[in-house]
Every structure is written in structure tokens, then in C-alpha cells.
Write a protein that holds these residues in place. Structure first.
Motif, short mmCIF file in Angstrom:
data_model
loop_
_atom_site.label_atom_id
_atom_site.label_comp_id
_atom_site.label_asym_id
_atom_site.label_seq_id
_atom_site.Cartn_x
_atom_site.Cartn_y
_atom_site.Cartn_z
N UNK A 144 -4.74 -3.88 1.45
CA UNK A 144 -4.37 -4.63 2.65
C UNK A 144 -3.37 -5.74 2.32
N UNK A 145 -3.51 -6.37 1.15
CA UNK A 145 -2.55 -7.41 0.74
C UNK A 145 -1.16 -6.82 0.56
N UNK A 146 -1.10 -5.64 -0.04
CA UNK A 146 0.20 -4.97 -0.23
C UNK A 146 0.83 -4.65 1.12
N UNK A 147 0.02 -4.10 2.02
CA UNK A 147 0.53 -3.76 3.36
C UNK A 147 1.00 -5.00 4.10
N UNK A 148 0.25 -6.10 3.98
CA UNK A 148 0.63 -7.34 4.66
C UNK A 148 1.89 -7.95 4.06
N UNK A 149 2.06 -7.84 2.76
CA UNK A 149 3.21 -8.42 2.06
C UNK A 149 4.53 -7.81 2.54
N UNK A 150 4.55 -6.52 2.84
CA UNK A 150 5.79 -5.84 3.23
C UNK A 150 5.86 -5.57 4.73
N UNK A 151 4.91 -6.07 5.49
CA UNK A 151 4.82 -5.76 6.91
C UNK A 151 5.99 -6.28 7.74
N UNK A 152 6.62 -7.37 7.32
CA UNK A 152 7.69 -7.98 8.13
C UNK A 152 8.91 -7.06 8.24
N UNK A 153 9.21 -6.31 7.21
CA UNK A 153 10.41 -5.48 7.20
C UNK A 153 10.12 -4.00 7.38
N UNK A 154 8.88 -3.66 7.64
CA UNK A 154 8.51 -2.24 7.76
C UNK A 154 7.81 -1.97 9.08
N UNK A 155 7.91 -0.73 9.51
CA UNK A 155 7.17 -0.33 10.70
C UNK A 155 5.88 0.41 10.33
N UNK A 156 5.91 1.12 9.22
CA UNK A 156 4.74 1.85 8.76
C UNK A 156 4.59 1.62 7.25
N UNK A 157 3.38 1.30 6.82
CA UNK A 157 3.07 1.16 5.39
C UNK A 157 1.74 1.85 5.14
N UNK A 158 1.72 2.73 4.14
CA UNK A 158 0.48 3.39 3.74
C UNK A 158 0.34 3.25 2.23
N UNK A 159 -0.82 2.82 1.79
CA UNK A 159 -1.11 2.71 0.36
C UNK A 159 -2.29 3.64 0.08
N UNK A 160 -2.08 4.56 -0.84
CA UNK A 160 -3.16 5.49 -1.20
C UNK A 160 -3.16 5.69 -2.71
N UNK A 161 -4.30 6.11 -3.21
CA UNK A 161 -4.46 6.31 -4.65
C UNK A 161 -4.93 7.73 -4.89
N UNK A 162 -4.27 8.40 -5.82
CA UNK A 162 -4.66 9.75 -6.24
C UNK A 162 -4.65 9.77 -7.76
N UNK A 163 -5.83 9.88 -8.34
CA UNK A 163 -5.91 9.88 -9.80
C UNK A 163 -5.52 8.53 -10.36
N UNK A 164 -4.43 8.51 -11.15
CA UNK A 164 -3.93 7.27 -11.73
C UNK A 164 -2.58 6.88 -11.14
N UNK A 165 -2.31 7.31 -9.92
CA UNK A 165 -1.05 6.98 -9.26
C UNK A 165 -1.34 6.26 -7.95
#
Length: 148
Positions: free
Chosen positions: A58-79
Motif C-alpha cells: 500500500x505504501x508503494x501504491x500511495x507513493x506513485x499514486x499522484x502520477x498514475x491512474x492504476x498501480x498494482x503490486x504483486x509478488x510471485x516467487x522472488x519477484x
């Protein structure tokens, strides 16, 4: 006994089917011996020590929210995948800085454990997007796709 004599062909077919099933199961275990193990094997050992919480996402999404319309952060394995769609007026340089600012929300131990991939697209038909940045866990910065 009389049943077996009367239906000998049926008994032979049943025996052949049972033998074929046993043979199939033996071949399957020969070619796929670790079916019960996880897909990642032992590559995720130590992940519980550097688990990414929902609050960090949520912090990552909030940090870039001003210049973006959609932000998704997901984790798969070690990525860690950060998918962003920037609003109109954001150029490639500013978009790359958005991805760098998302790194600020991760601790040093998280950055050194996870690989991070930033996929940045645009709301408009800008020919410079999409761009993809990838940060290996042993590197300090992103490596970006070639500018168009």
C-alpha cells in the motif's frame, strides 16, 4: 471357476488393463518423481524472514499514486511486479523516477532478496510506452528497455 471358463476373454482383458494401469503409474513416477513438491523447490528458502506485507504494498501504491491512474503490486516467487499506468503528461524520465521512488519504500533486506520488475504503460497512445525496468537483487538500480 465356471465363470472364468465361460468369460475367459473378459478375464484376460481385465488382467491386461490392470497391468497397463500399474505400468502407467510406474512410468509416471519415473518421469515425475517430485509431483508433491512445490514448483519453486528450495528457491524460496528464507522468504519468511523478508516477507512483503500488505502495508508495504500500500505504501508503494500511495507513493506513485499522484502520477498514475492504476498501480498494482504483486509478488510471485522472488519477484515483485509493479504495474503502473501513468497519466497523460508524464514522460519516460518521470516514469522511470516513479519506479525509483517505489524502491524507497522497500528495506535494504527486501531489495537484496527480491528481484523487482516495473512495467509502466500510459493512458494515452504514447509511442514511448510501455517500458519495462528490471532490478536484480544483487544490483543497485533498474535496467530499462531501450528507449523507442
Amino acid at each position: 471357476m465356471e465363470f472364468m471358463k465361460k468369460h475367459m476373454s473378459l478375464v484376460i482383458v481385465a488382467i491386461i488393463l490392470v497391468l497397463a494401469l500399474v505400468g502407467f503409474l510406474l512410468l509416471k513416477s519415473l518421469f515425475f518423481p517430485n509431483e508433491a513438491k512445490a514448483i519453486y523447490g528450495s528457491r524460496l528458502e528464507g522468504r519468511d524472514k523478508v516477507e512483503i506485507s500488505d502495508a508495504t504494498k500500500a505504501k508503494i501504491e500511495k507513493k506513485v499514486a499522484a502520477s498514475t491512474s492504476i498501480v498494482k503490486v504483486r509478488i510471485a516467487g522472488r519477484i515483485i511486479y509493479i504495474d503502473m499506468t501513468v497519466v497523460d503528461g508524464v514522460d519516460v524520465g518521470a516514469a522511470k523516477e516513479l519506479a525509483n521512488s517505489a524502491l524507497e519504500e522497500l528495506s535494504d533486506s527486501e531489495k537484496s532478496y527480491y528481484d523487482i520488475q516495473a512495467i509502466i504503460s500510459s493512458d494515452t497512445n504514447n509511442t514511448q510506452f510501455p517500458i519495462i525496468g528490471y532490478k536484480h537483487h544483487s544490483k543497485a538500480a533498474y535496467t530499462w528497455t531501450k528507449d523507442r
